[in-house]
Design a protein around this motif. Structure first.
Motif, mmCIF file in Angstrom:
data_model
loop_
_atom_site.group_PDB
_atom_site.id
_atom_site.type_symbol
_atom_site.label_atom_id
_atom_site.label_comp_id
_atom_site.label_asym_id
_atom_site.label_seq_id
_atom_site.Cartn_x
_atom_site.Cartn_y
_atom_site.Cartn_z
ATOM 1 N N LEU A 136 -4.422 -2.093 17.475
ATOM 2 C CA LEU A 136 -4.936 -3.161 16.613
ATOM 3 C C LEU A 136 -6.446 -3.054 16.449
ATOM 4 O O LEU A 136 -6.981 -3.152 15.345
ATOM 5 N N ILE A 137 -7.146 -2.815 17.590
ATOM 6 C CA ILE A 137 -8.605 -2.703 17.538
ATOM 7 C C ILE A 137 -9.004 -1.519 16.684
ATOM 8 O O ILE A 137 -9.903 -1.598 15.854
ATOM 9 N N LYS A 138 -8.319 -0.410 16.879
ATOM 10 C CA LYS A 138 -8.618 0.779 16.082
ATOM 11 C C LYS A 138 -8.374 0.504 14.602
ATOM 12 O O LYS A 138 -9.137 0.921 13.740
ATOM 13 N N GLY A 139 -7.276 -0.229 14.293
ATOM 14 C CA GLY A 139 -6.966 -0.544 12.903
ATOM 15 C C GLY A 139 -8.056 -1.389 12.266
ATOM 16 O O GLY A 139 -8.454 -1.152 11.126
ATOM 17 N N VAL A 140 -8.590 -2.365 13.015
ATOM 18 C CA VAL A 140 -9.662 -3.215 12.497
ATOM 19 C C VAL A 140 -10.927 -2.400 12.280
ATOM 20 O O VAL A 140 -11.625 -2.552 11.274
ATOM 21 N N GLU A 163 -10.707 6.897 -4.204
ATOM 22 C CA GLU A 163 -9.257 6.760 -4.087
ATOM 23 C C GLU A 163 -8.812 6.865 -2.632
ATOM 24 O O GLU A 163 -7.886 6.175 -2.201
ATOM 25 N N LYS A 164 -9.456 7.735 -1.866
ATOM 26 C CA LYS A 164 -9.112 7.878 -0.451
ATOM 27 C C LYS A 164 -9.415 6.596 0.318
ATOM 28 O O LYS A 164 -8.636 6.151 1.161
ATOM 29 N N ASN A 221 -3.191 0.678 2.912
ATOM 30 C CA ASN A 221 -2.373 0.734 4.124
ATOM 31 C C ASN A 221 -2.563 -0.525 4.964
ATOM 32 O O ASN A 221 -1.609 -1.058 5.539
ATOM 33 N N GLN A 222 -3.806 -0.997 5.045
ATOM 34 C CA GLN A 222 -4.052 -2.233 5.780
ATOM 35 C C GLN A 222 -3.446 -3.423 5.046
ATOM 36 O O GLN A 222 -2.991 -4.388 5.664
ATOM 37 N N PRO A 277 -2.074 -23.930 -3.734
ATOM 38 C CA PRO A 277 -1.948 -22.704 -4.535
ATOM 39 C C PRO A 277 -2.509 -21.467 -3.848
ATOM 40 O O PRO A 277 -3.362 -21.548 -2.955
ATOM 41 N N ILE A 278 -2.025 -20.318 -4.292
ATOM 42 C CA ILE A 278 -2.555 -19.021 -3.899
ATOM 43 C C ILE A 278 -2.675 -18.168 -5.160
ATOM 44 O O ILE A 278 -2.098 -18.497 -6.203
ATOM 45 N N TYR A 279 -3.431 -17.081 -5.076
ATOM 46 C CA TYR A 279 -3.472 -16.119 -6.173
ATOM 47 C C TYR A 279 -2.275 -15.181 -6.050
ATOM 48 O O TYR A 279 -1.767 -14.930 -4.953
ATOM 49 N N ALA A 280 -1.856 -14.614 -7.185
ATOM 50 C CA ALA A 280 -0.833 -13.574 -7.176
ATOM 51 C C ALA A 280 -1.192 -12.543 -8.235
ATOM 52 O O ALA A 280 -1.572 -12.899 -9.358
ATOM 53 N N PHE A 281 -1.096 -11.266 -7.870
ATOM 54 C CA PHE A 281 -1.408 -10.167 -8.786
ATOM 55 C C PHE A 281 -0.821 -8.895 -8.186
ATOM 56 O O PHE A 281 -0.254 -8.909 -7.086
ATOM 57 N N ASN A 282 -0.956 -7.765 -8.900
ATOM 58 C CA ASN A 282 -0.422 -6.519 -8.368
ATOM 59 C C ASN A 282 -1.500 -5.731 -7.624
ATOM 60 O O ASN A 282 -2.666 -6.133 -7.583
ATOM 61 N N ARG A 283 -1.135 -4.604 -7.034
ATOM 62 C CA ARG A 283 -2.058 -3.851 -6.183
ATOM 63 C C ARG A 283 -3.208 -3.221 -6.985
ATOM 64 O O ARG A 283 -4.302 -3.029 -6.443
ATOM 65 N N LYS A 284 -2.979 -2.887 -8.270
ATOM 66 C CA LYS A 284 -4.055 -2.333 -9.082
ATOM 67 C C LYS A 284 -5.131 -3.392 -9.336
ATOM 68 O O LYS A 284 -6.326 -3.091 -9.333
ATOM 69 N N THR A 285 -4.699 -4.623 -9.562
ATOM 70 C CA THR A 285 -5.663 -5.709 -9.739
ATOM 71 C C THR A 285 -6.414 -5.960 -8.444
ATOM 72 O O THR A 285 -7.628 -6.213 -8.456
#
Length: 394
Positions: free
Chosen positions: A10-14, A40-41, A48-49, A280-288
């Motif tokens: 978890l620490i490494k991921g953060v 892009e990388k 992934n996160q 409410p929350i926002y909703a959109f796709n990954r490109k947005t």
């Protein structure tokens, strides 16, 4: 030991996440023509996160014991004993291979050997199929964790809705006043039917090392979920289609103020259009989301903030959590890439879960068994006022 290992991961991921965010923002601020591949990388690392963040937001918990069960089944299916018991032809090949290991070759068998010919050596390299099927990732607009889901007791259910309230006015002493009364209407939740069909030959059912019926059932269930998400988001409501929230005529919108992008001002302005009391929350796709990660406010601060998954704090846009829905439109002139709303007011009705009909007769002359799959589900926007969209200005 397991807890310590999980903490280290978890620490490494953060740490990796923070490094990726810093690199992305530095690249954006420098604007010195660095290659798009670098950006892009970095975006991939953040994506992934984001998978973990969405799992936290939806409160989906995976069963850890499933991993050990899969490993046991994999070992069982790929072992030579299991393979020999299920495949008579393979039994001969493996037996020849075992004889070679025990006895070796005699003089008449010492010839040039090759693996691409059965009689010239291929017999000694038996083919064993690895259990499982390689599948690409399937993106699903999974709205169920955010919405009200109810089991329907009939094909259609209606709910009373107050469409108008009483009118109150100031009146003087001895002055006549008009009588008023509230008005009511109703909304209807109707179950729609999704259908899929597949056929498998008798030979495939008998000889395959894979549970073809089980695989087909899992694939159909997955595609039902994909299609359900498409309908919930963008269904037209015409004919047998559901009416998705993005097509609802009573859900309003604000212009973004830009012909090809979302502005920070539009994201803030839309929060004032939903009444206090909703969640409410926002909703959109990954490109947005990728575009919003680079967006700044008037103080030159990034509006996307990483959450702390270790203490159940999700990532947010200007302090508001968000859901990723693949079926939301991409950013483009005239599109609606963002919606802001309380999805508890989007109701999903489950009339019948996955049903399978096995038909051994209609295609029997062709040696096929037909499987027909049905699922009945519906949706309705209970309170359109709790939603607002952003439109990219034309």
């Amino acid at each position: 030991k397991q807890l310590n290992k999980m903490s280290e991961i978890l620490i490494k991921g953060v740490q990796d996440l923070n490094e990726a965010i810093t690199a992305l923002r530095l690249n954006n601020e420098k604007k010195d023509g660095e290659s798009q591949a670098v950006v892009e990388k970095i975006q991939l690392a953040l994506d992934n996160q984001e998978i973990k963040n969405q799992e936290l937001l939806k409160k989906l918990k995976e069963k850890e014991n499933a991993i050990s069960e899969i490993e046991k089944k994999l070992i069982s299916l790929t072992s030579s004993e299991s393979y020999k018991s299920n495949n008579s032809e393979a039994n001969l090949e493996i037996k020849a291979y075992e004889n070679f290991l025990v006895k070796g070759f005699n003089e008449t068998e010492r010839k040039y050997l090759r693996t691409d010919s059965f009689i010239s050596g291929g017999v000694f390299v038996p083919e064993v199929q690895i259990a499982g099927i390689i599948k690409n990732i399937t993106e699903i607009s999974n709205l169920r964790p955010f919405c009200k889901v109810r089991t329907m007791g009939a094909k259609a259910e209606s709910m009373a809705v107050r469409t108008g309230s009483v009118v109150v006015s100031m009146t003087g002493e001895g002055v006549l006043f008009n009588d008023t009364q509230p008005s009511y209407g109703d909304i209807k939740l109707e179950a729609k039917k999704m259908t899929a069909r597949g056929e498998i030959s008798y030979e495939a059912l008998q000889d395959s090392s894979v549970d073809l019926v089980g695989e087909m059932t899992k694939d159909v269930a997955e595609q039902f979920a994909v299609f359900e998400g498409e309908q919930f988001v963008a269904g037209s409501g015409a004919g047998p289609n559901m009416l998705g929230f993005m097509q609802h005529p009573d859900i309003g919108f604000n212009n973004s103020g830009s012909a090809d992008s979302i502005t920070f001002d539009s994201l803030i302005r839309i929060t004032g259009d939903v009444k206090t009391g909703y969640k409410p929350i926002y909703a959109f796709n990954r490109k947005t989301l990728a575009a919003l990660r680079l967006l700044k406010d008037a103080s030159n601060r990034y509006i996307w903030e990483s959450g702390n998954l270790g203490v159940d704090v999700p990532s947010n846009i200007n302090g508001v959590p968000y859901a990723l829905l693949p079926n939301m439109p991409d950013i483009g002139a005239g599109t609606f890439p963002v919606i802001y709303g309380d999805f508890q007011n989007f109701m999903i009705g489950e009339r019948k879960s996955l049903t399978v009909v096995r038909d051994e007769f209609s295609q029997s002359t062709l040696g096929l068994v037909r499987y027909v799959f049905h699922r009945r589900v519906g949706c309705v926007v209970a309170k359109p006022e709790s939603f607002k969209k952003i439109k990219i200005s034309v």
